[in-house]
Design a protein around this motif. Structure first.
Motif, PDB file in Angstrom:
ATOM      1  N   MET A  33       0.842  -1.192   0.000  1.00  0.00           N
ATOM      2  CA  MET A  33       0.000   0.000   0.000  1.00  0.00           C
ATOM      3  C   MET A  33       0.884   1.251   0.000  1.00  0.00           C
ATOM      4  O   MET A  33       1.899   1.303   0.691  1.00  0.00           O
ATOM      5  CB  MET A  33      -0.866  -0.014   1.268  1.00  0.00           C
ATOM      6  CG  MET A  33      -1.877   1.092   1.368  1.00  0.00           C
ATOM      7  SD  MET A  33      -2.656   1.085   3.008  1.00  0.00           S
ATOM      8  CE  MET A  33      -3.762  -0.317   2.869  1.00  0.00           C
ATOM      9  N   ALA A  34       0.484   2.223  -0.806  1.00  0.00           N
ATOM     10  CA  ALA A  34       1.222   3.491  -0.848  1.00  0.00           C
ATOM     11  C   ALA A  34       0.254   4.644  -0.663  1.00  0.00           C
ATOM     12  O   ALA A  34      -0.948   4.523  -0.934  1.00  0.00           O
ATOM     13  CB  ALA A  34       1.960   3.632  -2.176  1.00  0.00           C
ATOM     14  N   LEU A  69      -9.729  -4.731   1.361  1.00  0.00           N
ATOM     15  CA  LEU A  69     -10.588  -3.543   1.244  1.00  0.00           C
ATOM     16  C   LEU A  69     -10.622  -2.760   2.543  1.00  0.00           C
ATOM     17  O   LEU A  69     -10.525  -1.531   2.550  1.00  0.00           O
ATOM     18  CB  LEU A  69     -12.012  -3.962   0.861  1.00  0.00           C
ATOM     19  CG  LEU A  69     -12.213  -4.336  -0.603  1.00  0.00           C
ATOM     20  CD1 LEU A  69     -13.629  -4.864  -0.825  1.00  0.00           C
ATOM     21  CD2 LEU A  69     -11.938  -3.148  -1.521  1.00  0.00           C
ATOM     22  N   ALA A  70     -10.731  -3.483   3.660  1.00  0.00           N
ATOM     23  CA  ALA A  70     -10.858  -2.842   4.967  1.00  0.00           C
ATOM     24  C   ALA A  70      -9.598  -2.073   5.349  1.00  0.00           C
ATOM     25  O   ALA A  70      -9.653  -1.075   6.060  1.00  0.00           O
ATOM     26  CB  ALA A  70     -11.185  -3.888   6.032  1.00  0.00           C
ATOM     27  N   ALA A  71      -8.448  -2.536   4.854  1.00  0.00           N
ATOM     28  CA  ALA A  71      -7.177  -1.914   5.239  1.00  0.00           C
ATOM     29  C   ALA A  71      -6.937  -0.591   4.513  1.00  0.00           C
ATOM     30  O   ALA A  71      -6.120   0.223   4.934  1.00  0.00           O
ATOM     31  CB  ALA A  71      -6.033  -2.881   4.941  1.00  0.00           C
ATOM     32  N   LEU A  72      -7.647  -0.398   3.420  1.00  0.00           N
ATOM     33  CA  LEU A  72      -7.371   0.728   2.534  1.00  0.00           C
ATOM     34  C   LEU A  72      -7.971   2.041   3.061  1.00  0.00           C
ATOM     35  O   LEU A  72      -9.174   2.138   3.265  1.00  0.00           O
ATOM     36  CB  LEU A  72      -7.975   0.400   1.164  1.00  0.00           C
ATOM     37  CG  LEU A  72      -7.377   0.969  -0.106  1.00  0.00           C
ATOM     38  CD1 LEU A  72      -5.896   0.670  -0.225  1.00  0.00           C
ATOM     39  CD2 LEU A  72      -8.129   0.429  -1.310  1.00  0.00           C
ATOM     40  N   GLY A  73      -7.100   3.021   3.296  1.00  0.00           N
ATOM     41  CA  GLY A  73      -7.571   4.344   3.694  1.00  0.00           C
ATOM     42  C   GLY A  73      -8.003   5.133   2.473  1.00  0.00           C
ATOM     43  O   GLY A  73      -7.711   4.737   1.342  1.00  0.00           O
ATOM     44  N   PRO A  74      -8.674   6.286   2.676  1.00  0.00           N
ATOM     45  CA  PRO A  74      -9.214   7.049   1.544  1.00  0.00           C
ATOM     46  C   PRO A  74      -8.155   7.543   0.561  1.00  0.00           C
ATOM     47  O   PRO A  74      -8.461   7.721  -0.616  1.00  0.00           O
ATOM     48  CB  PRO A  74      -9.957   8.212   2.208  1.00  0.00           C
ATOM     49  CG  PRO A  74      -9.487   8.246   3.610  1.00  0.00           C
ATOM     50  CD  PRO A  74      -9.005   6.872   3.962  1.00  0.00           C
TER      51      PRO A  74
END
Ligand SMILES: [Zn+2]
Length: 151
Positions: A33-34, A69-74
């Motif tokens: 994730m970046a 999906l849950a880990a992804l911030g906006p």
């Protein structure tokens, strides 16, 4: 597009996970994730089901897809997938067909030898970039550096 910068500590985290999977003859898979700055800040290891050697495959479960999906911030994006192979690093037909990420410019890193290859950093890994709906190998040194950097 600027290069995805991956902290060495994040690659170490991936290596440890893959080596751990390798102790039972299994591949592992994870996502990098970046943030908007193009710097990788988290390795997300989703729930997965691996079949050990000699078949050797790994599949993200339904729960794992929710995990991702849950880990992804906006403001986050999955910039790269990363997975291990028992042997050499390349994209198998299964890897090509895997829809984990498909956006233009997405990266895919394949780590050889059950994660051990990462002891030599990204140089030992296969790196592919998503271009016009296809995964394309990045073998040229300069091109690779323009897409990905470990710091
Ligand atoms: Zn693979």
């Amino acid at each position: 597009m600027s290069a995805l910068v991956i902290p060495v500590s994040l690659l170490d985290e991936a290596r440890v996970f893959f080596e751990d999977c390798g102790t039972t003859g299994c591949e592992g898979t994870a996502m990098i994730m970046a943030g908007p700055d193009g710097v990788a800040h988290r390795l997300v290891i989703p729930d997965q089901r691996a079949t050990p050697l000699p078949y050797c495959s790994v599949e993200v479960t339904r729960q794992g897809k929710f995990d991702l999906l849950a880990a992804l911030g906006p403001k986050d994006v999955y910039a790269s997938r990363i997975h291990s192979h028992p042997g050499l690093a390349f994209h198998s037909p299964t890897d090509d067909a895997n829809p984990a990420i498909t956006h233009e410019g997405a990266l895919s890193i394949v780590v050889p030898f059950f994660g051990l290859g990462l002891r030599r950093g990204l140089d030992s890994c296969a790196v592919l970039v998503r271009r016009r709906g296809e995964w394309v190998s990045v073998n040229v040194e300069g091109e690779r550096e323009s897409l990905i950097a470990a710091r």
